[in-house]
Write an enzyme that holds these catalytic residues in place. Structure first.
Site, mmCIF file in Angstrom:
data_model
loop_
_atom_site.group_PDB
_atom_site.id
_atom_site.type_symbol
_atom_site.label_atom_id
_atom_site.label_comp_id
_atom_site.label_asym_id
_atom_site.label_seq_id
_atom_site.Cartn_x
_atom_site.Cartn_y
_atom_site.Cartn_z
ATOM 1 N N VAL A 1 31.551 35.849 8.291
ATOM 2 C CA VAL A 1 32.774 35.361 8.926
ATOM 3 C C VAL A 1 33.153 34.050 8.221
ATOM 4 C CG1 VAL A 1 33.822 34.618 11.089
ATOM 5 C CG2 VAL A 1 31.984 36.324 11.142
ATOM 6 N N LEU A 2 34.317 33.961 7.663
ATOM 7 C CA LEU A 2 35.465 34.854 7.685
ATOM 8 C C LEU A 2 35.476 35.735 6.435
ATOM 9 C CD1 LEU A 2 37.894 32.073 8.745
ATOM 10 C CD2 LEU A 2 37.428 34.044 10.157
ATOM 11 N N ILE B 1 36.903 34.492 3.034
ATOM 12 C CA ILE B 1 36.339 33.223 2.558
ATOM 13 C C ILE B 1 34.820 33.336 2.436
ATOM 14 C CG2 ILE B 1 36.077 30.753 3.065
ATOM 15 C CD1 ILE B 1 38.766 30.968 4.612
ATOM 16 N N CYS B 2 34.159 33.399 3.576
ATOM 17 C CA CYS B 2 32.700 33.347 3.607
ATOM 18 C C CYS B 2 32.044 34.599 3.027
ATOM 19 C CB CYS B 2 32.216 33.125 5.036
ATOM 20 S SG CYS B 2 32.985 31.687 5.818
ATOM 21 N N VAL B 3 32.756 35.719 3.017
ATOM 22 C CA VAL B 3 32.256 36.947 2.395
ATOM 23 C C VAL B 3 32.781 37.076 0.977
ATOM 24 C CG1 VAL B 3 32.152 39.460 2.527
ATOM 25 C CG2 VAL B 3 32.074 38.105 4.628
#
Length: 212
Positions: free
Chosen positions: A113-114, A117-119
């Site tokens: 998450v998110l 971005i984070c993935v």
């Protein structure tokens, strides 16, 4: 020339859970809260079931992002937790990069998450470094469906494979006959309606035993 089918292998994969934090998860709007929780718990159980190495990470958890949700740490108590002080892309954190390298695995199953971005950021970095990256779409959440779709297109164009947690489980399992009860229990608990199928299977087995 057809593309090679790169299937997930229990001996060569690592699970990355990126920023499933109590603050960030409140921003997820492309899944219903209970659905998202069920999916993430299912994926964590899959990682635990196959005894695959898992790495957890958080970003700026002392701020509004909050700590990682306990459902993941409860299921994967031995997984290292890399607390990034501020780096948005997990692959910009040396401890996280070294933890991934230490596993020796070349297949990366990533969720977080998110999504965009984070993935996406670490997924693109991992692709660049030569890893095979499998993005778990229903265990990664974001603001809206249109932002999710844009992130999926970006990652797919770079070579990431997109699949849901049930597909991850099935591709690793290969054959139902390996373990019907254990594998089926994960699906029973985390796929809507599958509990009915498992009940039917259990009852049929008991009836067969009774008739012998």
């Amino acid at each position: 020339m057809p593309l090679a089918y790169k299937r997930l292998d229990t001996e060569n994969c690592v699970f990355l859970f990126v920023d499933h934090q109590s603050g960030l998860i409140q921003l997820v709007r492309d899944f219903e809260p209970h659905e998202f929780k069920t999916n993430v718990q299912g994926l964590a159980r899959v990682a635990n079931y196959y005894k695959a190495p898992s790495i957890l990470t958080t970003s700026f958890e002392t701020g509004p992002n909050g700590p990682i949700v306990k459902e993941i740490t409860d299921t994967l108590p031995d997984a290292p937790l890399i607390r990034r002080p501020g780096q948005i892309n997990a692959m910009d954190n040396e401890d996280f990069v070294n933890a991934v390298k230490k596993t020796g695995k070349k297949q990366v199953v990533i969720s977080g998450v998110l999504t965009e971005i984070c993935v996406a950021f670490p997924a693109l970095s991992l692709i660049e470094q030569g890893y095979d990256v499998f993005v778990v779409t229903d265990c990664s959440g974001t603001f809206a469906e249109h932002t999710r779709e844009a992130a999926h297109k970006r990652m797919a164009a770079a070579g990431c494979q997109l699949l849901n947690w049930a597909a991850v489980a099935a591709e690793l399992h290969r054959d139902w006959r390996r373990d019907i009860a254990g594998f089926g229990a994960i699906w029973r608990d985390h796929i809507p309606g599958y509990w009915c199928l498992m009940q039917s299977y259990d009852m049929a087995g008991k009836a067969q035993q009774g008739g012998q």
